[in-house]
Design a protein around this motif. Structure first.
Motif, mmCIF file in Angstrom:
data_model
loop_
_atom_site.group_PDB
_atom_site.id
_atom_site.type_symbol
_atom_site.label_atom_id
_atom_site.label_comp_id
_atom_site.label_asym_id
_atom_site.label_seq_id
_atom_site.Cartn_x
_atom_site.Cartn_y
_atom_site.Cartn_z
ATOM 1 N N VAL A 1 -9.534 16.670 5.453
ATOM 2 C CA VAL A 1 -8.977 15.888 6.553
ATOM 3 C C VAL A 1 -7.749 15.131 6.057
ATOM 4 N N VAL A 2 -6.676 15.247 6.796
ATOM 5 C CA VAL A 2 -5.461 14.516 6.452
ATOM 6 C C VAL A 2 -5.289 13.366 7.447
ATOM 7 N N ARG A 3 -5.102 12.186 6.906
ATOM 8 C CA ARG A 3 -4.796 11.036 7.760
ATOM 9 C C ARG A 3 -3.392 10.572 7.402
ATOM 10 N N LEU A 4 -2.537 10.503 8.401
ATOM 11 C CA LEU A 4 -1.196 9.982 8.139
ATOM 12 C C LEU A 4 -1.210 8.485 8.397
ATOM 13 N N PRO A 5 -0.862 7.700 7.386
ATOM 14 C CA PRO A 5 -1.055 6.263 7.505
ATOM 15 C C PRO A 5 -0.223 5.588 8.603
ATOM 16 N N HIS A 6 0.968 6.064 8.867
ATOM 17 C CA HIS A 6 1.767 5.363 9.865
ATOM 18 C C HIS A 6 1.935 6.145 11.153
ATOM 19 N N GLY A 7 1.019 7.033 11.401
ATOM 20 C CA GLY A 7 1.102 7.793 12.641
ATOM 21 C C GLY A 7 -0.291 8.103 13.129
ATOM 22 N N PRO A 8 -0.393 8.451 14.398
ATOM 23 C CA PRO A 8 -1.730 8.662 14.969
ATOM 24 C C PRO A 8 -2.281 10.034 14.612
ATOM 25 N N VAL A 9 -2.356 10.344 13.353
ATOM 26 C CA VAL A 9 -2.807 11.677 12.968
ATOM 27 C C VAL A 9 -4.004 11.614 12.034
ATOM 28 N N THR B 1 0.833 -1.202 0.000
ATOM 29 C CA THR B 1 0.000 0.000 0.000
ATOM 30 C C THR B 1 0.869 1.255 0.000
ATOM 31 N N ASP B 2 1.917 1.252 0.813
ATOM 32 C CA ASP B 2 2.849 2.381 0.820
ATOM 33 C C ASP B 2 3.400 2.661 -0.573
ATOM 34 N N ILE B 3 3.880 1.601 -1.219
ATOM 35 C CA ILE B 3 4.503 1.770 -2.536
ATOM 36 C C ILE B 3 3.482 2.274 -3.559
ATOM 37 N N LEU B 4 2.281 1.671 -3.506
ATOM 38 C CA LEU B 4 1.245 2.043 -4.472
ATOM 39 C C LEU B 4 0.855 3.509 -4.382
ATOM 40 N N LEU B 5 0.629 3.969 -3.154
ATOM 41 C CA LEU B 5 0.176 5.357 -3.002
ATOM 42 C C LEU B 5 1.253 6.323 -3.466
ATOM 43 N N GLU B 6 2.509 5.941 -3.207
ATOM 44 C CA GLU B 6 3.587 6.805 -3.641
ATOM 45 C C GLU B 6 3.707 6.772 -5.174
ATOM 46 N N GLU B 7 3.543 5.576 -5.704
ATOM 47 C CA GLU B 7 3.694 5.420 -7.149
ATOM 48 C C GLU B 7 2.659 6.224 -7.932
ATOM 49 N N ASN C 1 -3.776 10.356 -0.711
ATOM 50 C CA ASN C 1 -5.168 10.361 -0.293
ATOM 51 C C ASN C 1 -5.999 9.313 -1.044
ATOM 52 N N ALA C 2 -5.366 8.601 -1.963
ATOM 53 C CA ALA C 2 -6.096 7.567 -2.701
ATOM 54 C C ALA C 2 -6.367 6.375 -1.783
ATOM 55 N N ALA C 3 -7.257 5.488 -2.212
ATOM 56 C CA ALA C 3 -7.545 4.291 -1.421
ATOM 57 C C ALA C 3 -7.094 3.059 -2.191
ATOM 58 N N ALA C 4 -6.437 2.153 -1.481
ATOM 59 C CA ALA C 4 -5.980 0.922 -2.122
ATOM 60 C C ALA C 4 -6.669 -0.277 -1.498
ATOM 61 N N ASN D 1 -9.238 6.873 -6.774
ATOM 62 C CA ASN D 1 -9.526 8.213 -6.237
ATOM 63 C C ASN D 1 -10.006 9.092 -7.384
ATOM 64 N N GLY D 2 -10.516 10.252 -7.022
ATOM 65 C CA GLY D 2 -10.959 11.153 -8.073
ATOM 66 C C GLY D 2 -11.742 12.312 -7.539
ATOM 67 N N ASP D 3 -12.180 13.176 -8.453
ATOM 68 C CA ASP D 3 -12.928 14.345 -7.996
ATOM 69 C C ASP D 3 -14.319 14.411 -8.627
ATOM 70 N N HIS D 4 -14.847 13.231 -8.995
ATOM 71 C CA HIS D 4 -16.230 13.202 -9.475
ATOM 72 C C HIS D 4 -17.171 13.391 -8.291
#
Lengths: 610, 161
Positions: free
Chosen positions: B39-47, A124-130, A135-138, A182-185
């Motif tokens: 809203v910002v959620r940080l995935p690896h921290g309590p934020v 998930t980390d790699i995907l969101l960065e890629e 803010n996207a969902a995997a 993700n998107g802005d629709h």
């Protein structure tokens, strides 16, 4: 989407059931490219409706061989809609690992070779960065899905699980590592002002559960269930655990809870952002330790501390396997080992015993890696018990191949005997379509009295002659709406003044769609979806003969407040229920009359013959 | 006295109901990308934290088209949509990422405090968002500012399998 089908099914797993019924041939191998995996939202998903962060997955289950569906919270469902889609239908299979990216209305299949073998959290980390959008969902599988562990989960937003029935296994078989959206629709509303007023009221109503479910999470109920003799323990030998206090939601909040987290659109916030900060069971902060997990992996094998449980829960999440099924097979293995049906050699020298948390964790690793006995246990408790033989079936707790979760047919309420035997299209599941215990265990009417819910509810131990069949039918059809409309079941269980009753749902759906849909209309749509799922199973060969309980769940409980409780007249309870459902008692199939009422004549031809 | 929007971020669960309410209030649709609060959620921290416009007004002077002004009644930054060209200068200067571009009209999205009755405050189920007299709000601002100097004591990713 087809408007004619939408009017009949509205969306979610109802619409998906239609796609699967039309699109799958009887008897296909769930792990072959012929299987179809559907990610679906409902009309309410992603709107201001409380608890509308749902995504549902539907497919033919590799664990059970029948209709499979599984739900996750998080933000995937809403973000799929914001990406411009309601459904994703995945057919065929890839030769090499891929992932699907759907951003702002454009879909692309990309190489995932570099992600194969990675845990859910790493991938998930790699995907969101890629894709460059944190803010996207995997929705992602872990090594569990890749290794085709039969109860592999699809993990959403790192830690929210569509755990049951092996959706992750299906993704693994298709070499589909992940879906990112993700998107802005935007989501338009037919009658915005009416909808907004209804949603605001609904948020304040459902938000009342903050003080109960929100405060201690789903595991907050653990202590109370134990006091009622309803906490499955020791592979369902009893429903009372003397050390439950140590595994309670209060203990979790006191020592391991970092903060509460909510899925998209949820005013309750039952999510537990927890960690074990140091020691042998150290974990990173993550969302975990739900009630089901805590009972199945913690209480069932009789752990005495939350720390190994949190660790196990974290491992299941990041390796992508269902905590309920995993806990069930672990407890089964301990009992089998105790009886000499699993040897030291099978278990790689691990000495399994009740209460030995380290042995449980080691066994979990064997399952994750599919090594030694773990390879067999990765097939689920039904296949494992068949292979082991020598009476192992008697204490293998599953229905139709789905491992029994953490509520009991004897200790919780007799409604669970019906729920597990026939209530759920996917097998032994307590939450789909709904937690039936709300009626007689928690004593809530859910706004169903005007629709005919027997009231007041009887003793939870009474079996027949108390309207249990009719009550269960109504509860199921109401609960089915959650997976059709795309909302979380926790917005639908509790007191009338803290949930989305049928009346509130009717108001919301009518304002959103512009179609006037009464409570009755919604229940009928639900009935159509629910019945179609049964037809799907009937087409696969399911009938009354399969609507059984494992022997263990009929036997008397051995200790605690519900000591001696057993299931005495399952068949009579089933008779009442088939009758209420409009199903033929002998065959366990929906009658032609029933199917005609619901406009499902085409299925009648298949299940009853032309 | 103007009133100010402030937050109690520790209570935020990350439900994003505020985003939906904001997009509804201004556009009658549900779309977080059209929300002025995010809203910002940080995935690896309590934020989980709502990021919103603190009405500092830095963007007012930066706007090349004089499309932004201070509403003296509410104290909010006002966007003149006739003049706004969507050039993005306000987004450029905003230190918090609280200004953004509307994906539909491509013009500036800046919190207008709902004309003195912020919808997000009314709907937040956790009481994270507050709309207070500026005197009272100042204390929340001081606390928020002091947090910047707090030492991070939560290891974000311990070496655990």
């Amino acid at each position: 989407m087809r408007l004619d089908l939408l009017k009949l099914y509205l969306g979610g797993t109802g619409y998906a059931a239609r796609i699967l019924w039309d699109g799958l041939e009887r008897g296909i191998d769930p792990l072959s490219p012929e299987n179809i995996l559907i990610a679906c939202t409902g009309p309410l998903t992603g709107t201001l409706t409380p608890c509308s962060g749902s995504v549902e997955f539907a497919f033919k289950s590799p664990l059970t061989g029948i209709f499979g569906q599984s739900r996750a919270g998080g933000s995937f469902g809403p973000k799929l809609k914001y990406a411009g889609y309601d459904f994703i239908i995945i057919e065929g299979a890839s030769e090499k690992p891929v992932y699907l990216s759907i951003i702002d209305g454009s879909a692309e299949i990309r190489d995932a070779s570099h992600l194969w073998g990675k845990t859910v959290h790493e991938a998930t980390d790699i995907l969101l960065e890629e894709i460059g959008d944190l803010n996207a969902a995997a929705a992602c599988i872990g090594p569990g899905g890749e290794k085709l562990i039969k109860y592999a989960s699809i993990m959403v937003d790192y830690d929210r699980a569509a755990g049951r029935c092996g959706g992750g296994t299906v993704m693994g078989s298709k070499k589909l590592k992940a879906i990112v959206v993700n998107g802005d629709h935007e989501i338009e509303i037919a009658k915005p002002d009416e909808f907004y007023e209804a949603a605001k009221e609904a948020i304040s109503v459902v938000g009342r559960q903050r003080i109960s479910l929100g405060q201690f999470g789903t595991v907050g109920g653990l202590r109370g269930l134990n006091e009622s003799g309803a906490l499955p323990t020791k592979n369902f030998q009893t429903c009372y655990y003397e050390k439950a206090e140590k595994m309670s939601g209060e203990e979790l909040a006191r020592r391991y809870l970092i903060k509460r987290r909510a899925c998209a659109g949820c005013p309750i916030g039952c999510g537990r952002y927890v960690w074990v900060p140091s020691g042998p069971y150290i974990t990173p902060p993550h969302e975990g330790a739900e009630y089901e997990t805590t009972d199945m992996i913690g209480v069932q094998p009789m752990m005495e501390s939350l720390e190994p449980l949190i660790k196990a829960s974290y491992l299941c999440n990041t390796y992508g396997i269902d905590t309920i099924s995993a806990g069930n097979v672990i407890a089964f293995a301990i009992e089998a080992y105790e009886r000499g049906l699993i040897t030291d050699e099978d278990a790689g020298g691990i000495k399994l015993s009740w209460g030995d948390a380290d042995a449980c964790l080691k066994l979990l690793e064997l399952i994750i890696e599919r090594k030694m006995i773990g390879d067999l246990l990765a097939e689920g408790v039904r296949r494992a018990s068949e292979k082991i033989g020598r009476g192992a079936k008697d204490f293998a707790c599953h229905v139709k191949g789905l491992e029994v979760p953490a509520h009991d047919t004897r200790g919780t309420t007799k409604s669970f005997a019906i729920q597990y035997a026939i209530g759920n299209p996917r097998g032994a599941c307590h939450i789909e379509p709904i937690w039936v215990g709300v009626w007689d265990f928690s004593r809530s009417s859910l706004g169903l009295r005007e629709l005919g819910l027997p009231w007041p509810p009887p003793s939870r131990f009474a079996e027949t002659g108390v309207g249990r069949g009719e009550a269960c039918r109504l509860l199921w059809l109401y609960g089915e709406l959650a997976s059709i409309l795309g909302i979380c079941r926790f917005s639908m269980q509790g007191g009338e003044d803290e949930i989305l009753t049928p009346a509130r749902l009717s108001r919301l759906v009518s304002a959103l769609t512009g179609w006037e849909l009464s409570s009755q209309d919604l229940i009928k749509i639900s009935d159509r979806a629910y019945t179609l799922k049964r037809c799907f199973n009937v087409r696969e060969g399911v009938g009354r003969k399969d609507d059984r309980l494992p022997r263990r769940l009929m036997e008397p409980l051995t200790t605690g407040p519900t000591k001696g409780q057993k299931v005495e007249s399952l068949d009579a309870m089933l008779d009442e229920t088939y009758e209420a459902l409009g199903w033929d008692k002998k065959a366990g199939k929906p009658t032609r009359k029933k199917l005609r009422e619901l406009g499902l004549e085409d299925t009648a031809e298949v299940i009853w013959g032309g | 006295m103007p009133r100010s929007l402030v937050t109690n971020p520790d209570k935020c669960t990350g439900c994003r109901i505020c985003e939906l309410a904001c997009s509804y209030r201004h556009f009658k649709v549900f779309n977080p990308a059209r929300s002025r609060i995010r809203v910002v959620r940080l995935p690896h921290g309590p934020v989980d934290s709502p990021i919103y416009c603190i009405q500092c007004g830095l963007c007012i002077g930066a706007c090349p088209f004089s499309a932004l002004s201070r509403d003296l009644r509410t104290g909010a930054v006002k966007v003149d949509f006739e003049k706004c060209t969507g050039c993005g200068m306000c987004i450029h200067v905003c230190p918090y990422g609280a200004a953004s571009r509307d994906p539909e009209s491509h013009k500036a999205l800046i919190c207008d405090l709902c004309d003195g009755d912020p919808e997000c405050v009314k709907i937040c189920p956790e009481g994270v968002l507050l709309y207070l007299d500026s005197d009272d709000a100042a204390e929340y601002k001081r606390i928020a500012f002091s947090r910047l100097q707090r030492k991070e004591i939560t290891p974000l990713k311990p070496d655990a399998r």
